[in-house]
Motif scaffolding. Structure first.
Motif, PDB file in Angstrom:
ATOM      1  N   ALA A  80      -9.845  18.281 -11.454  1.00  0.00           N
ATOM      2  CA  ALA A  80      -8.730  17.340 -11.410  1.00  0.00           C
ATOM      3  C   ALA A  80      -8.198  17.189  -9.996  1.00  0.00           C
ATOM      4  CB  ALA A  80      -7.615  17.825 -12.343  1.00  0.00           C
ATOM      5  N   ILE A  81      -7.964  18.320  -9.328  1.00  0.00           N
ATOM      6  CA  ILE A  81      -7.363  18.248  -7.993  1.00  0.00           C
ATOM      7  C   ILE A  81      -8.332  17.600  -7.009  1.00  0.00           C
ATOM      8  CG2 ILE A  81      -6.407  19.579  -6.101  1.00  0.00           C
ATOM      9  CD1 ILE A  81      -4.569  19.658  -8.382  1.00  0.00           C
ATOM     10  N   VAL A 124      -9.842  11.812  -2.638  1.00  0.00           N
ATOM     11  CA  VAL A 124     -10.236  10.458  -2.257  1.00  0.00           C
ATOM     12  C   VAL A 124      -9.026   9.676  -1.748  1.00  0.00           C
ATOM     13  CG1 VAL A 124     -10.002   9.608  -4.610  1.00  0.00           C
ATOM     14  CG2 VAL A 124     -11.422   8.394  -3.029  1.00  0.00           C
ATOM     15  N   ILE A 125      -7.820  10.027  -2.256  1.00  0.00           N
ATOM     16  CA  ILE A 125      -6.614   9.324  -1.811  1.00  0.00           C
ATOM     17  C   ILE A 125      -6.402   9.527  -0.314  1.00  0.00           C
ATOM     18  CG2 ILE A 125      -4.124   9.212  -2.050  1.00  0.00           C
ATOM     19  CD1 ILE A 125      -5.217   8.228  -4.518  1.00  0.00           C
ATOM     20  N   PHE A 170      -7.677   0.321  -4.909  1.00  0.00           N
ATOM     21  CA  PHE A 170      -8.859  -0.529  -4.731  1.00  0.00           C
ATOM     22  C   PHE A 170      -8.506  -1.990  -4.936  1.00  0.00           C
ATOM     23  CE2 PHE A 170     -13.062   0.962  -3.921  1.00  0.00           C
ATOM     24  CZ  PHE A 170     -12.895   2.318  -3.893  1.00  0.00           C
ATOM     25  N   VAL A 216      -2.981  14.808 -13.318  1.00  0.00           N
ATOM     26  CA  VAL A 216      -3.543  14.618 -11.981  1.00  0.00           C
ATOM     27  C   VAL A 216      -4.853  13.849 -12.063  1.00  0.00           C
ATOM     28  CG1 VAL A 216      -4.517  15.812 -10.009  1.00  0.00           C
ATOM     29  CG2 VAL A 216      -2.411  16.620 -11.001  1.00  0.00           C
ATOM     30  N   ALA A 217      -5.734  14.261 -12.991  1.00  0.00           N
ATOM     31  CA  ALA A 217      -7.066  13.651 -13.033  1.00  0.00           C
ATOM     32  C   ALA A 217      -6.984  12.191 -13.427  1.00  0.00           C
ATOM     33  CB  ALA A 217      -7.950  14.422 -14.018  1.00  0.00           C
ATOM     34  N   MET A 246     -13.580   2.708   1.561  1.00  0.00           N
ATOM     35  CA  MET A 246     -13.920   2.105   0.264  1.00  0.00           C
ATOM     36  C   MET A 246     -15.225   2.668  -0.262  1.00  0.00           C
ATOM     37  SD  MET A 246     -11.836  -0.920  -0.315  1.00  0.00           S
ATOM     38  CE  MET A 246     -12.923  -1.966  -1.144  1.00  0.00           C
ATOM     39  N   LEU A 292      -8.800   7.288   1.499  1.00  0.00           N
ATOM     40  CA  LEU A 292      -8.390   5.881   1.413  1.00  0.00           C
ATOM     41  C   LEU A 292      -7.192   5.624   2.327  1.00  0.00           C
ATOM     42  CD1 LEU A 292      -8.659   5.208  -2.409  1.00  0.00           C
ATOM     43  CD2 LEU A 292     -10.062   4.205  -0.645  1.00  0.00           C
ATOM     44  N   MET A 293      -6.253   6.592   2.331  1.00  0.00           N
ATOM     45  CA  MET A 293      -5.065   6.466   3.173  1.00  0.00           C
ATOM     46  C   MET A 293      -5.457   6.390   4.647  1.00  0.00           C
ATOM     47  SD  MET A 293      -2.010   9.101   2.899  1.00  0.00           S
ATOM     48  CE  MET A 293      -1.541   9.400   1.287  1.00  0.00           C
ATOM     49  N   PHE A 314       0.834  -1.203   0.000  1.00  0.00           N
ATOM     50  CA  PHE A 314       0.000   0.000   0.000  1.00  0.00           C
ATOM     51  C   PHE A 314       0.870   1.256   0.000  1.00  0.00           C
ATOM     52  CE2 PHE A 314      -2.536   3.298   2.051  1.00  0.00           C
ATOM     53  CZ  PHE A 314      -3.606   3.307   1.207  1.00  0.00           C
ATOM     54  N   VAL A 324      -2.840  15.434   3.813  1.00  0.00           N
ATOM     55  CA  VAL A 324      -3.128  15.290   2.386  1.00  0.00           C
ATOM     56  C   VAL A 324      -4.500  15.875   2.071  1.00  0.00           C
ATOM     57  CG1 VAL A 324      -3.612  13.618   0.581  1.00  0.00           C
ATOM     58  CG2 VAL A 324      -1.639  13.311   2.037  1.00  0.00           C
ATOM     59  N   GLY A 339     -14.639   6.061  -1.519  1.00  0.00           N
ATOM     60  CA  GLY A 339     -13.954   6.047  -2.804  1.00  0.00           C
ATOM     61  C   GLY A 339     -14.907   5.784  -3.945  1.00  0.00           C
ATOM     62  N   ALA A 340     -15.732   4.730  -3.804  1.00  0.00           N
ATOM     63  CA  ALA A 340     -16.678   4.395  -4.866  1.00  0.00           C
ATOM     64  C   ALA A 340     -17.614   5.561  -5.134  1.00  0.00           C
ATOM     65  CB  ALA A 340     -17.476   3.156  -4.476  1.00  0.00           C
ATOM     66  N   LEU A 374     -11.767   1.081   7.082  1.00  0.00           N
ATOM     67  CA  LEU A 374     -11.490   0.602   5.735  1.00  0.00           C
ATOM     68  C   LEU A 374     -12.773   0.574   4.907  1.00  0.00           C
ATOM     69  CD1 LEU A 374      -9.200  -0.447   4.051  1.00  0.00           C
ATOM     70  CD2 LEU A 374      -9.776  -2.736   4.744  1.00  0.00           C
ATOM     71  N   TRP A 383      -7.180   3.054   5.465  1.00  0.00           N
ATOM     72  CA  TRP A 383      -6.330   1.875   5.501  1.00  0.00           C
ATOM     73  C   TRP A 383      -5.349   1.946   6.669  1.00  0.00           C
ATOM     74  CZ3 TRP A 383      -1.074   1.013   5.016  1.00  0.00           C
ATOM     75  CH2 TRP A 383      -0.720  -0.330   4.916  1.00  0.00           C
ATOM     76  N   SER A 395     -10.290  15.288  -7.461  1.00  0.00           N
ATOM     77  CA  SER A 395     -10.332  13.832  -7.576  1.00  0.00           C
ATOM     78  C   SER A 395      -9.231  13.190  -6.740  1.00  0.00           C
ATOM     79  CB  SER A 395     -10.186  13.412  -9.033  1.00  0.00           C
ATOM     80  OG  SER A 395      -8.899  13.723  -9.501  1.00  0.00           O
ATOM     81  N   VAL A 396      -8.259  13.969  -6.287  1.00  0.00           N
ATOM     82  CA  VAL A 396      -7.170  13.411  -5.482  1.00  0.00           C
ATOM     83  C   VAL A 396      -7.601  13.242  -4.026  1.00  0.00           C
ATOM     84  CG1 VAL A 396      -4.763  13.679  -4.865  1.00  0.00           C
ATOM     85  CG2 VAL A 396      -5.563  14.540  -7.020  1.00  0.00           C
ATOM     86  N   ILE A 407     -15.748   8.646  -6.843  1.00  0.00           N
ATOM     87  CA  ILE A 407     -15.396   8.392  -8.237  1.00  0.00           C
ATOM     88  C   ILE A 407     -16.640   8.433  -9.108  1.00  0.00           C
ATOM     89  CG2 ILE A 407     -14.573   6.622  -9.810  1.00  0.00           C
ATOM     90  CD1 ILE A 407     -12.572   5.872  -7.673  1.00  0.00           C
TER      91      ILE A 407
END
Lengths: 160, 173, 358
Positions: free
Chosen positions: C136-137, C142-143, B72, B59-60, C162, C146-147, B29, C104, C165-166, C158, C150, C139-140, C169
């Motif tokens: 664009a930015i 979600v990272i 995922f 980025v996108a 998830m 997720l981080m 990860f 982040v 995230g779904a 978790l 997890w 969409s980041v 997106i």
């Protein structure tokens, strides 16, 4: 296909209508502050507005002759789900020389009571009722065990 | 060395550092997260070149799309907390050889190429220009590759639907 | 007349008269960073307080009313409480990623602020691809979630991550489509040009029905993208105890909380820019007197007013609608919002080509 499309758009229409209906109601509440039911308790103690069905504690009303309506039948004691009420009976000799059952002490444990109202419903003579007092805090638990009948009180005439 | 050069070296060190972290960490990860940072560094590099559109696409697509998909699939398949097994000596040697060869090839090509000293022609990277070029069927236009790629994506989409679709079995009485 | 534009221009003149170019850029960047952080802190305080008051009034309650007059210092007190709390790291967590995740999320929220025009000619970075940069930015972000999910080493976290995230997106697509619908009309992605194209009326009114549909879809999609009720499956207190931030406490939790509100502010600011004309005042056709009075209100007030109106609408949603189930959520996106917004985009393109809009 046509029926599917018709169903599809009816679904969307109905969804939007029902969502708008919800938003209309909450919008009404948002703009009408007189509907607010919160009470700012310690400040408004003088003008406290308690709802009719609010239950604070069990009391036994006495009239001006220091008479109550409790016959000591223990219906309330039996009805109570958690042993809050304990009735101690005594036998009085009345004017005609006949022995008659009467209450000696109506013990009420406020610390056990859940204000479920079952005793009030069970009472055949409406001797007890719910009061609206609620500031019950004390420093000693034993102070919460109360005797509901006043000293030297009698059963009101004509109640069997 | 002026301000712009300092930024170039900072970005370059950042990209290389996170890239090395991505391949050297033994938690899968974390590797994907380092990869993500490395890709963001590349986007920063595009911003440094004043190619805003390309940077935003980087980025996108890479960060917001591909790395999320990688994460995922890691979530769904791996025991993510565990450390992965150490790589064997043989594998390490071959990996080092392969990367050295790749580096040598790139360096050779770069030194062979004679960069023009006066790049007078300004690159017009505005979104309008990119859009017209992309849909231009004439000379210097990219309509055909654009449409070919869209066909590829369409077929991928249809493939996904076919895989995900439940085929109703004929009801037997 | 004092305006934000004049103030920033005079600061720039003052600095460039006395210092070298590099120093001017450095000083201006630090001023902007300072202002952005101040704005974040203020927005956090104001929006949390606003949320609590709105929710209270909608639920026929009073809301915070003890700390300060009408409770306006409640959020300040909450912040102090969170700052003093222990930042706890659970056993078995990936400590590095666990500590990194809130930053982040926060940094991404900060980056989104860059192209937004707060007033007339007043934006940090009015870049060529403005709106696309924001899509664009964002969409980041979600990272970061997720981080966090997890690294917490917790099943609830978790699962929440998830789901989130779904959700992000899939709803990004229809939000992007709704934005595109307006971009078709403006012909530019640059925020300043989008605002300028609305000088004779807002797109919500000029673009006929497709603009209204796009506006509704945009609001629904961004509500989902910011993980707010009725789409707050990622946090779903009743099922997941708190989702991705279950294990977070103290200031790290506060950063997540703050980032959520900043994201709301940003999506509402973008919505106000695209559909409600950004800092453009409200004008009605030929009513000269009325238009003149409207011009007198500063442009920053117009922008903030529109943004806060949209924020209020989103809060209104949150306190009115019940939470969706995860399959209902995905149904809504893929079976309703996406097809409708695709057809809507086609329709809008037709309108733009034929020049039917005003």
């Amino acid at each position: 296909m046509i029926t599917f499309l018709k169903q599809y758009f009816t679904d969307i229409y109905e969804a939007i209508v029902s969502l708008l209906k919800g938003m209309k109601l909450t919008g009404y509440y948002f703009t009408h502050h007189k509907e607010i039911i919160t009470q700012e308790y310690p400040e408004n103690r003088a003008t406290l507005n308690l709802p009719e069905r609010f239950r604070g504690e069990v009391v036994m009303p006495h009239d001006e002759n220091n008479e109550h309506a409790c016959t000591g039948c223990s219906a309330c004691e039996l009805a109570c789900p958690n042993g809050t009420i304990k009735i101690l009976n005594k036998f009085e000799v009345n004017a005609e020389g006949k022995k008659k059952k009467a209450i000696d002490t109506f013990v009420y444990h406020l610390e056990l009571c859940t204000m479920c109202n079952l005793c009030i419903v069970a009472c055949p003579t409406d001797a007890i009722k719910m009061a609206q007092t609620f500031e019950h805090s004390v420093f000693d638990r034993s102070l919460l065990t109360k005797k509901l009948n006043q000293p030297n009180s009698k059963l009101r005439e004509g109640i069997e | 060395m002026d301000f712009k050069d300092i930024f170039f070296y900072l970005i370059a060190i950042y990209i290389l550092g996170t890239g090395i972290m991505a391949v050297s960490t033994r938690k899968i990860f974390r590797a994907s997260i380092w990869l993500l940072f490395s890709l963001i560094g590349i986007a920063a590099f595009y911003f440094w070149l004043n190619l805003e559109f390309l940077a935003a696409v980087q980025v996108a697509v890479y960060v917001g799309g591909i790395v999320v998909l990688i994460i995922f699939s890691i979530f769904l398949t791996q025991k993510t907390g565990n450390q992965m097994a150490k790589t064997g000596t043989q594998q390490t040697i071959f990996a080092a050889l392969a990367s050295l060869l790749g580096f040598a090839l790139t360096a050779y090509l770069v030194y062979q190429h004679h960069f023009g000293s006066n790049q007078t022609q300004e690159l017009d990277a505005s979104i309008e220009n990119i859009g017209t070029q992309m849909l231009n069927p004439g000379d210097g236009g990219f309509l055909l590759p654009f449409e070919a790629v869209s066909m590829l994506l369409l077929s991928a989409l249809i493939g996904c639907i076919v895989i995900a679709m439940k085929i109703k079995k004929e009801e037997t009485a | 007349m004092i305006s934000l534009e004049n103030i920033s221009a005079s600061i720039h003149q003052l600095l460039s008269a006395n210092l070298s170019q590099t120093a001017v850029i450095l000083i201006e960047m630090s001023i902007i960073a300072l202002l952005a952080i101040t704005l974040f802190a203020l927005l956090g305080l104001i929006l949390v307080f606003m949320e609590r008051k709105v929710s209270a009034w909608i639920q026929i309650r009073l809301g915070p009313n003890r700390v300060g007059p009408k409770g306006i210092f409640q959020t300040t007190a909450d912040t102090i409480k969170l700052a003093l709390k222990e930042g706890f790291v659970p056993d078995g967590a990936d400590k590095f990623l666990y500590k990194l995740a809130p930053f982040v999320v926060m940094i991404i929220a900060m980056m989104l602020l860059a192209p937004i025009a707060f007033a007339k000619n007043f934006a940090m970075w009015d870049l060529n691809i403005g709106v696309f940069f924001i899509t664009a930015i964002s969409s980041v972000s979600v990272i970061g979630i997720l981080m966090a999910g997890w690294a917490s080493n917790n099943q609830y976290s978790l699962l929440g991550a998830m789901r989130s995230g779904a959700q992000i997106i899939s709803y990004e697509i229809s939000a992007g489509m709704a934005i595109l619908t307006i971009i078709v009309l403006t012909g530019s992605l640059q925020i300043s040009e989008i605002v300028n194209s609305q000088s004779n009326g807002w797109w919500l009114f000029k673009g006929h029905i497709p603009a209204v549909i796009a506006f509704v879809i945009y609001i629904i999609a961004v509500t989902a993208e910011t993980n707010r009720a009725p789409f707050d499956m990622a946090e779903a207190e009743s099922e997941l105890t708190g989702g991705f931030h279950t294990e977070y406490s103290g200031m790290r939790f506060a950063l997540f909380f703050l980032a959520e509100y900043i994201n709301i502010f940003i999506v509402c600011a973008v919505g106000a820019t695209l559909f409600l004309g950004g800092w453009m005042p409200f004008h009605i056709g030929a009513w000269e007197g009325f238009n003149h009075i409207m011009d007198f209100i500063p442009s920053s007030v117009w922008f903030l007013g529109k943004t806060f109106f949209l924020i209020f609408v989103i809060m209104w949603f949150r306190w009115t609608f019940p939470r969706l189930r995860i399959d209902q959520l995905l149904n809504l996106e893929w079976k309703y919002l996406l097809p409708i917004s695709l057809f809507n985009l086609l329709f809008m393109t037709l309108i733009a080509i034929k020049g039917w809009h005003f």
